[in-house]
Design an enzyme around this catalytic site. Structure first.
Site, short mmCIF file in Angstrom:
data_model
loop_
_atom_site.label_atom_id
_atom_site.label_comp_id
_atom_site.label_asym_id
_atom_site.label_seq_id
_atom_site.Cartn_x
_atom_site.Cartn_y
_atom_site.Cartn_z
N LYS A 111 39.43 52.71 28.75
CA LYS A 111 39.18 53.02 27.34
C LYS A 111 38.58 51.82 26.59
O LYS A 111 37.65 51.97 25.82
CB LYS A 111 40.49 53.42 26.63
N ARG A 158 49.84 56.80 20.11
CA ARG A 158 50.48 56.83 21.42
C ARG A 158 51.69 57.73 21.46
O ARG A 158 52.32 57.86 22.51
CB ARG A 158 50.90 55.42 21.79
N ARG A 185 42.93 43.79 36.63
CA ARG A 185 42.29 43.51 35.33
C ARG A 185 42.46 42.05 34.91
O ARG A 185 43.53 41.46 35.05
CB ARG A 185 42.92 44.42 34.27
N ARG A 237 46.84 39.74 31.59
CA ARG A 237 47.82 40.08 30.56
C ARG A 237 49.21 40.14 31.17
O ARG A 237 49.39 40.63 32.27
CB ARG A 237 47.47 41.45 29.96
N ARG A 250 54.84 51.04 31.73
CA ARG A 250 53.76 51.53 30.86
C ARG A 250 53.29 52.92 31.28
O ARG A 250 53.04 53.77 30.42
CB ARG A 250 52.59 50.54 30.87
P1 AMP Z 1 47.02 48.33 25.24
O1 AMP Z 1 46.17 47.10 25.11
O2 AMP Z 1 46.49 49.47 24.42
O3 AMP Z 1 47.32 48.71 26.66
O4 AMP Z 1 48.43 47.96 24.59
C1 AMP Z 1 49.25 46.95 25.12
C2 AMP Z 1 50.66 47.08 24.60
O5 AMP Z 1 50.67 46.96 23.16
C3 AMP Z 1 51.32 48.42 24.87
O6 AMP Z 1 51.91 48.48 26.17
C4 AMP Z 1 52.38 48.44 23.77
O7 AMP Z 1 53.45 47.56 24.06
C5 AMP Z 1 51.61 47.86 22.60
N1 AMP Z 1 50.87 48.89 21.85
C6 AMP Z 1 49.51 49.03 21.74
N2 AMP Z 1 49.20 50.08 20.98
C7 AMP Z 1 50.37 50.66 20.63
C8 AMP Z 1 50.72 51.81 19.87
N3 AMP Z 1 49.80 52.60 19.33
N4 AMP Z 1 52.05 52.07 19.70
C9 AMP Z 1 53.00 51.30 20.24
N5 AMP Z 1 52.75 50.20 20.98
C10 AMP Z 1 51.44 49.88 21.18
#
Ligand code: AMP
Length: 209
Positions: free
Chosen positions: A14, A89, A123, A156, A167
């Site tokens: 994404k 989410r 990644r 990360r 996740r």
């Molecule tokens: P991402 O980069 O989108 O994979 O997000 C990394 C982490 O940030 C996720 O595993 C959550 O811990 C947190 N996070 C990102 N977006 C959200 C969201 N919309 N709601 C809750 N936690 C989020």
């Protein structure tokens, strides 16, 4: 005006696709993951509250995510459209977003679970500009350096195997119900997210119209 959401599991590509599409449509790419990691790096109170959740692979509480995204959406550049990546989410977030802005299209990235694991653990990310690479499928030109600014790439904390399982589980229970939610609204456009970034980009363009 384009008001777009990218929905899909972690590791589906994404972020990579969002960066390209947002640039070509001249709309901001709003990644709640990037916003939260920025707050963690800046050690803001919100960042400090979010850090443990992110590291463990859990969702950050809705109140914090809505606060940081609300501030970002209020900036003038988001007034002419936006591309949301990683938000909403869960259903509560989707309903909060609906109060704030109607959406035009939700692009749903579909990818088999076994491919997600490879993509997530391979990644690497540039901590400066957030460009995403993969050691196997999309390596940088110089090993472990960002193509754009030469910054050493990092893994990360939540791409380590301990957090990846959580996740994916959270995605299944909390986020997948949104497919039904947006299907009911008639705005869900599922795409096949396997293949090269260029192949996926062309499917995304078709879905966005
Ligand atoms: P991402 O980069 O989108 O994979 O997000 C990394 C982490 O940030 C996720 O595993 C959550 O811990 C947190 N996070 C990102 N977006 C959200 C969201 N919309 N709601 C809750 N936690 C989020």
């Amino acid at each position: 005006m384009h008001r777009i959401v990218f929905l899909g599991p972690p590791g589906a590509g994404k972020g990579t696709q969002a960066a390209t599409l947002a640039r070509s449509l001249s709309i901001p790419h709003l990644s709640t993951g990037d916003l939260l990691r920025g707050a963690v790096a800046a050690k803001t109170p919100l960042g400090l509250s979010a850090e443990g959740h992110i590291r463990a692979g859990r969702l950050v509480p809705d109140s914090l995510v809505l606060e940081i995204l609300g501030e970002r959406l209020a900036r003038p550049d988001a007034g002419g459209g936006f591309l949301l990546d990683g938000f909403p989410r869960n259903l509560a977030q989707a309903e909060a977003l609906a109060q704030r802005a109607p959406l035009d299209v939700v692009v749903a990235f579909e990818l088999p679970m076994d491919l997600l694991m490879t993509r997530l653990t391979g990644r690497r990310t540039c901590p400066k500009c957030n460009t995403v690479y993969n050691v196997v499928t999309q390596p940088p030109r110089v090993t472990d350096r960002c193509d754009l600014d030469g910054t050493p790439l990092v893994q990360r904390a939540d791409d380590r195997p301990e957090a990846v399982g959580t996740r994916l589980q959270v995605y299944r229970t909390e986020t997948e119900p949104l497919f039904q939610y947006y299907t009911t609204q008639g705005i869900l456009r599922p795409i096949d997210a396997t293949g090269t970034p260029a192949e996926v980009a062309s499917r995304v363009r078709t879905a966005v119209g």
